[in-house]
Design a protein around this motif. Structure first.
Motif, PDB file in Angstrom:
ATOM      1  N   ASP A 109      20.746  80.981  23.147  1.00 45.17           N
ATOM      2  CA  ASP A 109      21.086  79.787  23.925  1.00 45.17           C
ATOM      3  C   ASP A 109      21.202  80.130  25.408  1.00 45.17           C
ATOM      4  O   ASP A 109      20.746  79.374  26.273  1.00 45.17           O
ATOM      5  CB  ASP A 109      22.384  79.158  23.422  1.00 45.17           C
ATOM      6  N   LYS A 110      21.801  81.280  25.718  1.00 47.79           N
ATOM      7  CA  LYS A 110      21.951  81.720  27.108  1.00 47.79           C
ATOM      8  C   LYS A 110      20.578  81.971  27.736  1.00 47.79           C
ATOM      9  O   LYS A 110      20.273  81.456  28.812  1.00 47.79           O
ATOM     10  CB  LYS A 110      22.790  82.993  27.149  1.00 47.79           C
ATOM     11  N   LEU A 111      19.730  82.761  27.064  1.00 48.14           N
ATOM     12  CA  LEU A 111      18.424  83.108  27.627  1.00 48.14           C
ATOM     13  C   LEU A 111      17.512  81.897  27.742  1.00 48.14           C
ATOM     14  O   LEU A 111      16.824  81.721  28.759  1.00 48.14           O
ATOM     15  CB  LEU A 111      17.759  84.199  26.782  1.00 48.14           C
ATOM     16  N   TYR A 112      17.506  81.044  26.734  1.00 45.73           N
ATOM     17  CA  TYR A 112      16.651  79.855  26.773  1.00 45.73           C
ATOM     18  C   TYR A 112      17.119  78.907  27.879  1.00 45.73           C
ATOM     19  O   TYR A 112      16.311  78.323  28.603  1.00 45.73           O
ATOM     20  CB  TYR A 112      16.640  79.166  25.410  1.00 45.73           C
ATOM     21  N   GLY A 113      18.441  78.776  28.022  1.00 46.71           N
ATOM     22  CA  GLY A 113      18.995  77.942  29.097  1.00 46.71           C
ATOM     23  C   GLY A 113      18.659  78.491  30.476  1.00 46.71           C
ATOM     24  O   GLY A 113      18.307  77.733  31.391  1.00 46.71           O
ATOM     25  N   GLU A 114      18.757  79.822  30.639  1.00 46.94           N
ATOM     26  CA  GLU A 114      18.399  80.434  31.920  1.00 46.94           C
ATOM     27  C   GLU A 114      16.913  80.249  32.204  1.00 46.94           C
ATOM     28  O   GLU A 114      16.521  80.007  33.343  1.00 46.94           O
ATOM     29  CB  GLU A 114      18.757  81.929  31.921  1.00 46.94           C
ATOM     30  N   TRP A 115      16.090  80.365  31.173  1.00 51.73           N
ATOM     31  CA  TRP A 115      14.645  80.155  31.336  1.00 51.73           C
ATOM     32  C   TRP A 115      14.392  78.743  31.832  1.00 51.73           C
ATOM     33  O   TRP A 115      13.593  78.507  32.738  1.00 51.73           O
ATOM     34  CB  TRP A 115      13.925  80.429  30.022  1.00 51.73           C
ATOM     35  N   SER A 116      15.080  77.790  31.259  1.00 51.90           N
ATOM     36  CA  SER A 116      14.944  76.394  31.677  1.00 51.90           C
ATOM     37  C   SER A 116      15.307  76.238  33.158  1.00 51.90           C
ATOM     38  O   SER A 116      14.592  75.577  33.914  1.00 51.90           O
ATOM     39  CB  SER A 116      15.838  75.517  30.803  1.00 51.90           C
ATOM     40  N   GLU A 117      16.392  76.877  33.555  1.00 48.47           N
ATOM     41  CA  GLU A 117      16.815  76.829  34.966  1.00 48.47           C
ATOM     42  C   GLU A 117      15.780  77.483  35.875  1.00 48.47           C
ATOM     43  O   GLU A 117      15.432  76.943  36.915  1.00 48.47           O
ATOM     44  CB  GLU A 117      18.166  77.525  35.142  1.00 48.47           C
ATOM     45  N   VAL A 118      15.297  78.656  35.470  1.00 46.81           N
ATOM     46  CA  VAL A 118      14.322  79.390  36.273  1.00 46.81           C
ATOM     47  C   VAL A 118      13.036  78.582  36.410  1.00 46.81           C
ATOM     48  O   VAL A 118      12.442  78.517  37.490  1.00 46.81           O
ATOM     49  CB  VAL A 118      14.037  80.782  35.661  1.00 46.81           C
ATOM     50  N   SER A 119      12.604  77.935  35.340  1.00 47.55           N
ATOM     51  CA  SER A 119      11.345  77.187  35.422  1.00 47.55           C
ATOM     52  C   SER A 119      11.491  75.940  36.295  1.00 47.55           C
ATOM     53  O   SER A 119      10.515  75.465  36.847  1.00 47.55           O
ATOM     54  CB  SER A 119      10.799  76.841  34.038  1.00 47.55           C
ATOM     55  N   ARG A 120      12.713  75.432  36.439  1.00 45.91           N
ATOM     56  CA  ARG A 120      12.930  74.281  37.335  1.00 45.91           C
ATOM     57  C   ARG A 120      13.054  74.715  38.790  1.00 45.91           C
ATOM     58  O   ARG A 120      12.573  74.043  39.686  1.00 45.91           O
ATOM     59  CB  ARG A 120      14.185  73.524  36.921  1.00 45.91           C
ATOM     60  N   SER A 121      13.717  75.851  39.031  1.00 42.99           N
ATOM     61  CA  SER A 121      14.022  76.224  40.410  1.00 42.99           C
ATOM     62  C   SER A 121      13.227  77.423  40.918  1.00 42.99           C
ATOM     63  O   SER A 121      13.344  77.782  42.084  1.00 42.99           O
ATOM     64  CB  SER A 121      15.519  76.528  40.533  1.00 42.99           C
ATOM     65  N   GLY A 122      12.445  78.062  40.062  1.00 48.34           N
ATOM     66  CA  GLY A 122      11.684  79.241  40.483  1.00 48.34           C
ATOM     67  C   GLY A 122      12.444  80.512  40.197  1.00 48.34           C
ATOM     68  O   GLY A 122      13.666  80.509  40.058  1.00 48.34           O
ATOM     69  N   ILE A 123      11.722  81.615  40.080  1.00 45.67           N
ATOM     70  CA  ILE A 123      12.329  82.906  39.779  1.00 45.67           C
ATOM     71  C   ILE A 123      12.888  83.491  41.067  1.00 45.67           C
ATOM     72  O   ILE A 123      12.180  83.617  42.052  1.00 45.67           O
ATOM     73  CB  ILE A 123      11.290  83.859  39.156  1.00 45.67           C
ATOM     74  N   PRO A 124      14.184  83.843  41.068  1.00 47.60           N
ATOM     75  CA  PRO A 124      14.763  84.436  42.264  1.00 47.60           C
ATOM     76  C   PRO A 124      14.119  85.782  42.576  1.00 47.60           C
ATOM     77  O   PRO A 124      13.539  86.415  41.701  1.00 47.60           O
ATOM     78  CB  PRO A 124      16.243  84.608  41.912  1.00 47.60           C
ATOM     79  N   GLY A 125      14.252  86.200  43.819  1.00 47.71           N
ATOM     80  CA  GLY A 125      13.638  87.447  44.257  1.00 47.71           C
ATOM     81  C   GLY A 125      14.242  88.686  43.628  1.00 47.71           C
ATOM     82  O   GLY A 125      13.600  89.709  43.559  1.00 47.71           O
ATOM     83  N   GLN A 126      15.479  88.614  43.192  1.00 46.31           N
ATOM     84  CA  GLN A 126      16.093  89.792  42.587  1.00 46.31           C
ATOM     85  C   GLN A 126      17.008  89.368  41.450  1.00 46.31           C
ATOM     86  O   GLN A 126      17.399  88.221  41.345  1.00 46.31           O
ATOM     87  CB  GLN A 126      16.878  90.588  43.620  1.00 46.31           C
ATOM     88  N   ILE A 127      17.342  90.320  40.628  1.00 40.27           N
ATOM     89  CA  ILE A 127      18.232  90.063  39.494  1.00 40.27           C
ATOM     90  C   ILE A 127      19.644  89.877  40.033  1.00 40.27           C
ATOM     91  O   ILE A 127      20.094  90.642  40.889  1.00 40.27           O
ATOM     92  CB  ILE A 127      18.205  91.248  38.514  1.00 40.27           C
ATOM     93  N   PRO A 128      20.380  88.870  39.547  1.00 38.56           N
ATOM     94  CA  PRO A 128      21.754  88.700  39.999  1.00 38.56           C
ATOM     95  C   PRO A 128      22.565  89.970  39.760  1.00 38.56           C
ATOM     96  O   PRO A 128      22.408  90.623  38.735  1.00 38.56           O
ATOM     97  CB  PRO A 128      22.280  87.541  39.136  1.00 38.56           C
ATOM     98  N   ASP A 129      23.415  90.301  40.707  1.00 38.14           N
ATOM     99  CA  ASP A 129      24.183  91.548  40.609  1.00 38.14           C
ATOM    100  C   ASP A 129      25.607  91.281  40.139  1.00 38.14           C
ATOM    101  O   ASP A 129      26.492  92.085  40.353  1.00 38.14           O
ATOM    102  CB  ASP A 129      24.196  92.225  41.980  1.00 38.14           C
ATOM    103  N   ASN A 130      25.837  90.161  39.463  1.00 38.44           N
ATOM    104  CA  ASN A 130      27.195  89.794  39.081  1.00 38.44           C
ATOM    105  C   ASN A 130      27.549  90.158  37.646  1.00 38.44           C
ATOM    106  O   ASN A 130      28.575  89.776  37.140  1.00 38.44           O
ATOM    107  CB  ASN A 130      27.423  88.301  39.310  1.00 38.44           C
ATOM    108  N   SER A 131      26.676  90.887  36.936  1.00 35.21           N
ATOM    109  CA  SER A 131      27.012  91.323  35.590  1.00 35.21           C
ATOM    110  C   SER A 131      26.594  92.775  35.424  1.00 35.21           C
ATOM    111  O   SER A 131      25.647  93.222  36.044  1.00 35.21           O
ATOM    112  CB  SER A 131      26.323  90.445  34.546  1.00 35.21           C
TER     113      SER A 131
END
Length: 180
Positions: A109-131
């Motif tokens: 659910d987390k990965l599919y939801g993030e994929w949905s977000e990424v496909s709407r807003s584009g892939i960020p330039g770098q991986i988030p550093d918050n985890s």
């Protein structure tokens, strides 16, 4: 944003399935019970097909992705939901398999939801550093904490992990293990 090309979304689905199959906690690969179709005799579940009406597993899903059976990502999502449904139909809610299923479902659910977000807003330039990149000790933490280090964007930049069935001469397949 522009619609994803068929090959793009299929590769993203494969990355998500890879993450489910190879998810590991304390040396235990959680995806193994869902990796292949249930064999009632081999798996000690003689009544499986009388209880589970729509069986599904990760290998079948991977095969459908490779053979381009799915017309759209929703078809992939529907089959993954069948894995969770079959697990809960057949297994005790307190059992080991159901526990693994709940955590893998949360990860999916987390990965599919993030994929949905990424496909709407584009892939960020770098991986988030918050985890954290890796969680050493999973004892006493929630499902969300156990999967926080795995992100959809992280799946895009890392090499695909393959698992291989290791069977030693003289041992049965029930004594085999899946190894990276």
């Amino acid at each position: 944003s522009a619609p994803l090309e068929r090959a793009d979304w299929e590769m993203y689905c494969l990355r998500i399935i890879d993450a489910l199959v190879t998810f590991e906690r304390s040396g235990v690969y959680y995806g193994i019970p869902f990796h292949r179709p249930v064999d009632p005799e081999y798996d000690g579940a003689p009544d499986y097909f009388s209880v589970v009406k729509f069986p599904m597993d990760f290998t079948t899903i991977q095969g459908r992705l490779y053979r381009r059976v799915y017309e759209k990502p929703q078809d992939f999502w529907n089959d993954v939901q069948k894995v969770w449904t079959a697990c809960h139909e057949y297994n005790s809610p307190q059992g080991d398999v159901a526990t693994k299923c709940r955590l893998l479902k949360a990860l999916f659910d987390k990965l599919y939801g993030e994929w949905s977000e990424v496909s709407r807003s584009g892939i960020p330039g770098q991986i988030p550093d918050n985890s954290p990149a890796y969680v050493e000790d999973y004892k006493g933490i929630t499902e969300a904490e156990a999967i926080q280090h795995i992100t959809f964007v992280g799946l895009l930049v890392k090499e695909r992990t393959q698992l291989y069935l290791v069977k030693w001469k003289g041992l049965s397949y029930t004594e085999s293990t899946w190894e990276p």
